[in-house]
Enzyme design. Structure first.
Site, PDB file in Angstrom:
ATOM      1  CG  HIS A  70      -0.279  -5.500   5.790  1.00 39.91           C
ATOM      2  ND1 HIS A  70      -0.531  -4.160   6.005  1.00 39.91           N
ATOM      3  CD2 HIS A  70       0.534  -5.545   4.703  1.00 39.91           C
ATOM      4  CE1 HIS A  70       0.095  -3.435   5.097  1.00 39.91           C
ATOM      5  NE2 HIS A  70       0.747  -4.252   4.284  1.00 39.91           N
ATOM      6  CG  ASP A  72      -0.001  -3.092   9.994  1.00 33.33           C
ATOM      7  OD1 ASP A  72      -0.234  -4.044   9.214  1.00 33.33           O
ATOM      8  OD2 ASP A  72       1.149  -2.775  10.342  1.00 33.33           O
ATOM      9  CG  ASP A 102       1.275  -0.960   1.914  1.00 32.72           C
ATOM     10  OD1 ASP A 102       1.050  -2.176   1.966  1.00 32.72           O
ATOM     11  OD2 ASP A 102       2.207  -0.410   2.527  1.00 32.72           O
ATOM     12  CD  GLU A 134       3.799  -5.685   5.943  1.00 29.17           C
ATOM     13  OE1 GLU A 134       4.675  -5.985   5.110  1.00 29.17           O
ATOM     14  OE2 GLU A 134       3.425  -4.507   6.104  1.00 29.17           O
ATOM     15  CD  GLU A 135       3.080  -1.054   6.266  1.00 27.63           C
ATOM     16  OE1 GLU A 135       4.328  -1.049   6.151  1.00 27.63           O
ATOM     17  OE2 GLU A 135       2.316  -0.947   5.297  1.00 27.63           O
ATOM     18  CD  GLU A 162       2.481  -5.699   1.184  1.00 25.67           C
ATOM     19  OE1 GLU A 162       2.177  -4.551   0.783  1.00 25.67           O
ATOM     20  OE2 GLU A 162       2.754  -5.948   2.370  1.00 25.67           O
ATOM     21  CG  HIS A 354       4.828   3.318   3.209  1.00 28.44           C
ATOM     22  ND1 HIS A 354       5.894   2.741   3.880  1.00 28.44           N
ATOM     23  CD2 HIS A 354       3.895   2.325   3.115  1.00 28.44           C
ATOM     24  CE1 HIS A 354       5.605   1.480   4.171  1.00 28.44           C
ATOM     25  NE2 HIS A 354       4.397   1.209   3.703  1.00 28.44           N
TER      26      HIS A 354
END
Length: 381
Positions: A70, A72, A102, A134-135, A162, A354
């Site tokens: 992903h 984003d 990520d 995705e997030e 991931e 994150h």
């Protein structure tokens, strides 16, 4: 020729926070692939402000392998970064920047493999998929999967990169995020019984959620941590002033369910409780009282059989049969739901994802390159 580090530097330089467009990054990848003679198929959102990308190397008329990521990333707002989040910084064998773990590190490794994919005599195809949003609930990939679901030949394996420290992951929980709006009747707090206190009735519903969560602990699967379906309320708002009985209250809750359980059952149970036990008491005071539930996002869990071809392949590519699960969700369950067996395996750790000063180690990227090279050897003639 672009190196892996150059590619990662470029990818990190695009601010693809989910609230922003990802089109600049997608255009970069499309142009990069076109430079090798590879066409990309783009699947846009309704506003055409974001897009998924799908590209194929080798013969498209037989099953192959999908390398999926992903584009984003999560916001950096309010986080105490010591390096520029959208610039790549290398220090002590680590590459810092938002999305390095990520999961732009994996995407950089995949793109660095492109020259080898182009030059290899492939007996089966290798596909690259890049998704958006995705997030915020695995939203973007769904439109791409609608397209792939109609294809006569489906891939035999999808590797979602991931961050798992290159440990092969065969399972994760599903998720349902819901919003509950409680509408009551305002009045002066001195006459509280004449009103319908939305906060108090919302609190009653939240309490019932807690009781449902406690019951769910009775069904456990030791492969997961925690080993049961969890329920939690994460946001709540309501009220105008202390001397006004609040007319409105809103709370958001989520269910993270074992793959064997349907998270919608929790929402249905709470809705039944609201309609049968709570709302009648509210409407006895004010007929305008209401309770409304809205789904915010949802994605299915993933559980891939250890004896499957997909498990055997990722064990060969990663060099490990120590299959595991992860607590976070991925797009894997959505791929699996349309008949594409899926595993999760990528460089870096979600311990860094994150967070401020997110990083991926060079060693992890090196190991990812090795995994992809083994994958390439398996699809050559």
């Amino acid at each position: 020729m672009s190196t892996r580090r150059d590619l990662l530097k470029t990818l990190v330089g695009f601010d693809t926070t989910s609230r922003e467009s990802n089109l600049q990054l997608i255009a970069f990848v499309r142009d990069y692939l076109e430079g090798f003679g590879i066409a990309s198929e783009l699947v846009y959102n309704d506003e055409r402000s974001k897009a998924n990308l799908f590209a194929t190397f080798g013969p498209a008329d037989r099953p192959g392998i999908v390398l999926s990521g992903h584009t984003d990333v999560v916001p950096v707002d309010g986080q105490p970064w010591t390096v520029p989040p959208f610039e790549l910084t290398e220090r002590d064998g680590k590459l810092y920047g938002r999305g390095t773990a990520d999961m732009k590190g994996y995407i950089a490794c995949v793109l660095a493999l492109v020259p080898s994919l182009v030059n290899a005599p492939l007996q089966m195809p290798v596909h690259i998929t890049l998704s958006y949003d995705e997030e915020v609930g695995c939203l973007g990939v769904r439109s791409l999967l609608k397209v792939l679901e109609q294809r006569p030949v489906k891939p035999m394996l999808c590797i979602i990169g991931e961050p798992t420290e290159l440990k092969p992951v065969l399972g994760h929980k599903g998720k349902l995020a819901m919003r509950c709006d409680v509408h009551g009747e305002a009045c002066h707090s001195a006459y509280a019984p004449s009103g319908v206190n939305a906060i108090e009735y919302a609190a009653e519903l939240i309490g019932e959620l807690g009781r449902i969560g406690q019951r769910l602990k009775g069904h456990q699967d030791a492969r997961f941590d925690p080993p049961f379906t969890t329920v939690q309320t994460g946001l709540i708002s309501g009220g105008k002033a202390l001397n006004i009985v609040p007319a409105d209250c809103r709370f958001d809750f989520e269910v993270r369910a074992l793959p064997s359980q349907n998270p919608a059952v929790v929402a249905d149970e709470l809705k039944a409780y609201a309609e049968q036990q709570v709302l009648p008491r509210m409407q006895a005071v004010s007929e305008q009282s209401a309770i409304r539930f809205t789904e915010l996002s949802a994605y299915p869990g993933l559980v891939t059989d250890e004896r499957s071809q997909a498990a055997e392949l990722i064990a060969a590519f990663s060099g490990s049969r120590e299959f595991g699960t992860v607590a976070f969700g991925t797009e894997g369950g959505l791929f699996d739901a349309v008949g594409i067996p899926t595993v999760v395996c990528g460089p870096g750790s979600m311990d860094q994802g994150h967070k401020p000063d997110e990083f991926v180690s060079v060693t992890q990227l090196d190991r990812c390159d090795e995994m992809l090279r083994r994958m390439l050897l398996s699809v050559r003639t």
